[in-house]
Every structure is written in C-alpha cells, then in structure tokens.
Design an enzyme around this catalytic site. Structure first.
Site, PDB file in Angstrom:
ATOM      1  CG  ASN A 206     -75.509  14.085 -73.834  1.00 32.57           C
ATOM      2  OD1 ASN A 206     -75.608  12.861 -74.516  1.00 32.57           O
ATOM      3  ND2 ASN A 206     -75.792  14.925 -73.429  1.00 32.57           N
ATOM      4  CG  ASP A 275     -75.937  18.649 -65.705  1.00 33.09           C
ATOM      5  OD1 ASP A 275     -77.355  17.571 -65.722  1.00 33.09           O
ATOM      6  OD2 ASP A 275     -75.861  17.703 -65.033  1.00 33.09           O
TER       7      ASP A 275
HETATM    8  N1  CTP Z   1     -81.731  14.884 -65.713  1.00 28.90           N
HETATM    9  C1  CTP Z   1     -83.554  16.167 -65.990  1.00 28.90           C
HETATM   10  N2  CTP Z   1     -83.009  17.629 -66.430  1.00 28.90           N
HETATM   11  C2  CTP Z   1     -81.207  17.577 -66.346  1.00 28.90           C
HETATM   12  C3  CTP Z   1     -79.711  16.671 -65.928  1.00 28.90           C
HETATM   13  C4  CTP Z   1     -80.943  15.657 -65.809  1.00 28.90           C
HETATM   14  O1  CTP Z   1     -84.464  16.067 -65.855  1.00 28.90           O
HETATM   15  N3  CTP Z   1     -80.964  19.146 -66.587  1.00 28.90           N
HETATM   16  C5  CTP Z   1     -82.728  13.279 -65.752  1.00 28.90           C
HETATM   17  C6  CTP Z   1     -82.168  13.044 -66.792  1.00 28.90           C
HETATM   18  O2  CTP Z   1     -82.527  12.902 -67.915  1.00 28.90           O
HETATM   19  C7  CTP Z   1     -81.885  11.108 -65.885  1.00 28.90           C
HETATM   20  C8  CTP Z   1     -81.541  12.400 -64.310  1.00 28.90           C
HETATM   21  O3  CTP Z   1     -81.564  13.121 -63.961  1.00 28.90           O
HETATM   22  O4  CTP Z   1     -82.910  11.001 -65.746  1.00 28.90           O
HETATM   23  C9  CTP Z   1     -79.871  11.904 -64.333  1.00 28.90           C
HETATM   24  O5  CTP Z   1     -79.201  12.554 -64.878  1.00 28.90           O
HETATM   25  P1  CTP Z   1     -77.614  13.354 -64.126  1.00 28.90           P
HETATM   26  O6  CTP Z   1     -77.053  13.766 -65.344  1.00 28.90           O
HETATM   27  O7  CTP Z   1     -77.318  11.420 -64.140  1.00 28.90           O
HETATM   28  O8  CTP Z   1     -77.582  13.571 -62.659  1.00 28.90           O
HETATM   29  P2  CTP Z   1     -77.790  14.655 -62.499  1.00 28.90           P
HETATM   30  O9  CTP Z   1     -78.517  14.378 -61.095  1.00 28.90           O
HETATM   31  O10 CTP Z   1     -76.991  15.884 -63.350  1.00 28.90           O
HETATM   32  O11 CTP Z   1     -76.278  14.363 -61.164  1.00 28.90           O
HETATM   33  P3  CTP Z   1     -74.757  14.257 -61.710  1.00 28.90           P
HETATM   34  O12 CTP Z   1     -73.976  16.389 -62.676  1.00 28.90           O
HETATM   35  O13 CTP Z   1     -74.630  15.549 -60.714  1.00 28.90           O
HETATM   36  O14 CTP Z   1     -73.891  13.021 -61.844  1.00 28.90           O
END
Ligand code: CTP
Length: 393
Positions: A206, A275
């Site tokens: 990303n 993710d």
């Molecule tokens: N994060 C994490 N591990 C993952 C994904 C995200 O620790 N596998 C952490 C990121 O470092 C950040 C927070 O979660 O501090 C938010 O990540 P984000 O991707 O914006 O949120 P998501 O929980 O993945 O929600 P969504 O995809 O619904 O936005």
C-alpha cells in the site's frame, strides 16, 4: 521564545558542511550564531554564514566593531546549545586542556549550554591516542559527541574521521533540546507498509511511507524513551539510538511484535498492515495466459486486535485508522473492537494528510473524547500523541 544555537566552526575541510547545518537550523526557526576560528577562515568566508544566519560572525576576541556587551559572555549566556562543526584535533586539544585563546574556545568555556563536538580529521589524527584521550576527557566533562563516520576522506585516506552527516548532527541538537518526559518509558512502534509476495517478482502493498511511525519513534527517542521500532517496507534513514527490526510481510511483523510487546509502557501500531495475503505463494513467476487472472487471498492476523487482548494491563495501546469516509464513526468502532486506549484517525482524502506527506490532520478518539487536531507536522503530532498516552498511563 526562539532557542539560540551557537555553531563553532574550526579549520577543517568539512567547514563547508556547516553552512548547510546553519541554513537548516534557521529554517527550523532557531536563532543561530556562528563563531569561526581564524583557521576556519581559510576554508569558508564569514559572509556565507552571515547571510545564512542573519547575524555577524564572531572571530576576533578584540574586535572593536561590536555591540557594547562583552560578546563571548553574552553569546555564552544566550546559547541553549553550542555545537562545534567540524571540531579539529587542535580545538579538541585546547578545550580538553582548558585553553581559551580565541573567541570560539573562550565562549565554549564560558557557556553553561549543552555542548556538542563533531570531530572531523584525518584517520591517523583521529585514532591518535592523544586525540582520543582528549575526546574522552571532554566527554567526562559532559560534552556530547557526534561520532565521525568512516569513508573516503578529503586527504584520500579511507577510514574513520569523516564529519557525521548533517542529519545526525541536527538530530543530536534537537535531541538535546527536548525535555526527557519519557525517561524510563519503553515504547514499541510499528511503521510503514507490509509487503505480501505473490511470486518471486510481484507483491501486494500500500501507499504508506512509514513517516508517521518514524516520527513517533524519533520523537519518543528524543523524549528519552527506550524505543523498539518494527519497520515494514520503508525507504527512510535509520534512526540512531533505537532498536529497529526490519520486516516485510504482515506475518513477519506479527512475529516481531509478539517477541517485543511484553513489558512496554506504550505500543503504537502506526503500520499499514495488509489485511490479506495470497493463499498460496507461487515459487516461480506467474506467466500471463488468459485475459483475466484471479488471485486467491486469505486474511492476515490482526496484530492490533491481538495486542488489545494480550497486552500487559499497564500498557497504553494506540491504533491508527486510515479512512476515506465516516472517519470518527469507524475509529470509535475500532477503538472498541480492537480494545485500544486511543485511535488516531485520519482521512486519506484530505490534502496534506495521511500517506507520504510530512504533515497530517488527525482526530484522536478515546473512550470519552473526540479531539480533532488541525494540520500539523507528523513530528508535532507524534509529540502530541506521546504526551497524551503518557497522561493516560
Ligand atoms: N492492523 C493490524 N493488523 C492488521 C490490520 C490492521 O495491526 N492485520 C492495525 C493497523 O496497524 C492500525 C489499525 O489496525 O493500527 C487499523 O487498521 P485498518 O486496516 O485501517 O483497519 P481494519 O481493522 O483493517 O478495518 P477496515 O479494513 O474495516 O478498515
């Protein structure tokens, strides 16, 4: 009030590099004064420093053309930091022996400011035991040193003695001006994008540059914390004085975090973690065939959620949320679902905020507060977040 930095320039070829330092410090809004030794004049003209600093350069103790106060005393009193760039063996020797025979050494001796020396000289001179003893003596008297680097020197020798980078010197100055509010604190920070390999050539990642996480690590270090940084795929200079663990994938980041999350006062998950990762990594390059290609993906572990569940009770946990809509609403949901103490939310669609920029516009969401902050540098935001977390601890 503006802080005053006195830059002492002595007679070495690296004197020209001090011009960049003065220019950078003025841009950071410091009041910068330059004192040159007579030998330094052989390498750089005072007009350069006068133009950059907007102040008369001081050289001669007995200059009649100065304001009424005794200059070496007034500059010594005014200084918050006195940094000698470059510091020659001769000047180091004089200072170590308490010799004050020109404006530079007299002012250095008379000041109670933070004192820093940045040696630069020929390798054999630098490693000479007399020079080393003098450096040791200055250190014992509280003088800080920015270590010279190794490399090709102006005299064509290769070895230690090259002036440290201007970035390192600036960092030492800024560090010495920062109040040590986090002394004794342990802080774990993740930064940057993760990278999920598809085959030996391609990957999923990303736009995160890691600047926010690195700003947090740099600021926490300046505030005196013991910092561990888990860095993803970033192209940023290494921060000296902290422990950095370099990782690529979300899984590697998770493993590194699991090794270090215990016994921390603060954990900040600023990394943009993927993710999803590929269901099966292809060990050979995927060759094109049809018009369409479908990649099967699987979820990665949510590191922040893991931390929310398993962290020590005393650890304050901060997550980040990068959104493009319903920013506060989503941040509040993440705060609860991931068991965080605070979420720093930002909107990727706002100008000068989020990925790649040196600035950010953040909203800090806690259990009972939503605090919207204006546009600020990522370093200032880092300072704000760290103080907020200290307050919550
Ligand atoms: N994060 C994490 N591990 C993952 C994904 C995200 O620790 N596998 C952490 C990121 O470092 C950040 C927070 O979660 O501090 C938010 O990540 P984000 O991707 O914006 O949120 P998501 O929980 O993945 O929600 P969504 O995809 O619904 O936005």
């Amino acid at each position: 009030m503006k802080k005053t930095i006195v830059i002492g320039v002595t007679g070495g070829i690296a004197a020209f590099k001090a011009c960049q330092l003065v220019s950078d410090l003025v841009k950071l809004n410091f009041d910068v004064h330059v004192i040159m030794s007579k030998h330094a004049l052989e390498f750089v003209g005072p007009l350069t420093f006068e133009t950059l600093s907007n102040h008369k350069v001081h050289i001669d103790m007995f200059d009649r053309n100065f304001q009424h106060d005794v200059t070496h005393i007034s500059l010594a009193k005014k200084a918050d930091v006195f940094c000698i760039v470059p510091a020659t063996a001769n000047t180091i020797g004089k200072l170590a022996c308490g010799i004050a025979d020109d404006m530079l050494t007299t002012t250095f001796m008379a000041t109670t400011a933070v004192k820093i020396i940045c040696p630069a000289m020929n390798t054999n001179m630098y490693t000479n035991s007399i020079v080393q003893e003098n450096i040791e003596r200055l250190k014992q008297h509280g003088v800080r040193m920015v270590e010279p680097e190794s490399g090709l020197l102006a005299c064509k020798d290769v070895g230690v003695g090259k002036l440290a980078s201007i970035e390192e010197i600036k960092e030492m100055i800024l560090d010495s001006l920062t109040e040590k509010t986090l002394k004794g604190y342990r802080v774990l920070i993740t930064a940057g994008a993760t990278l999920e390999s598809i085959d030996p050539i391609r990957y999923i990642t990303n736009h995160s540059s890691g600047k926010m996480g690195y700003s947090l690590a740099r600021m926490a270090k300046r505030m005196g914390a013991d910092v561990t940084l888990v860095a993803g795929n970033v192209a940023l200079p290494r921060i000296s004085g902290i422990t950095t663990i370099f990782v690529k994938s979300a899984l590697e980041m998770f493993e590194a975090v699991k090794k270090h999350y215990k016994n921390q006062n603060m954990i900040i998950k600023a990394a943009a973690v993927s993710d999803y990762t590929v269901k099966t990594y292809q060990s050979h390059k995927i060759k094109k065939s049809d018009d369409e290609l479908t990649l099967a993906l699987k979820r990665t572990d949510d590191i922040l959620s893991f931390l929310g569940k398993h962290k020590d009770k005393k650890t304050i946990l901060c997550g980040f949320a990068m959104e493009s809509e319903h920013v506060i609403d989503y941040a509040q949901k993440k705060l609860v679902s991931k068991h965080c103490d605070l979420i720093v939310a930002n909107n990727v669609t706002e100008a000068n905020a989020g990925f790649q920029h040196d600035t950010n516009i953040a909203t800090i969401v806690t259990k009972d507060q939503v605090e919207s902050l204006g546009l600020m540098s990522k370093l200032d935001l880092a300072n704000y977040i760290l103080l907020k977390m200290k307050e919550m601890g």
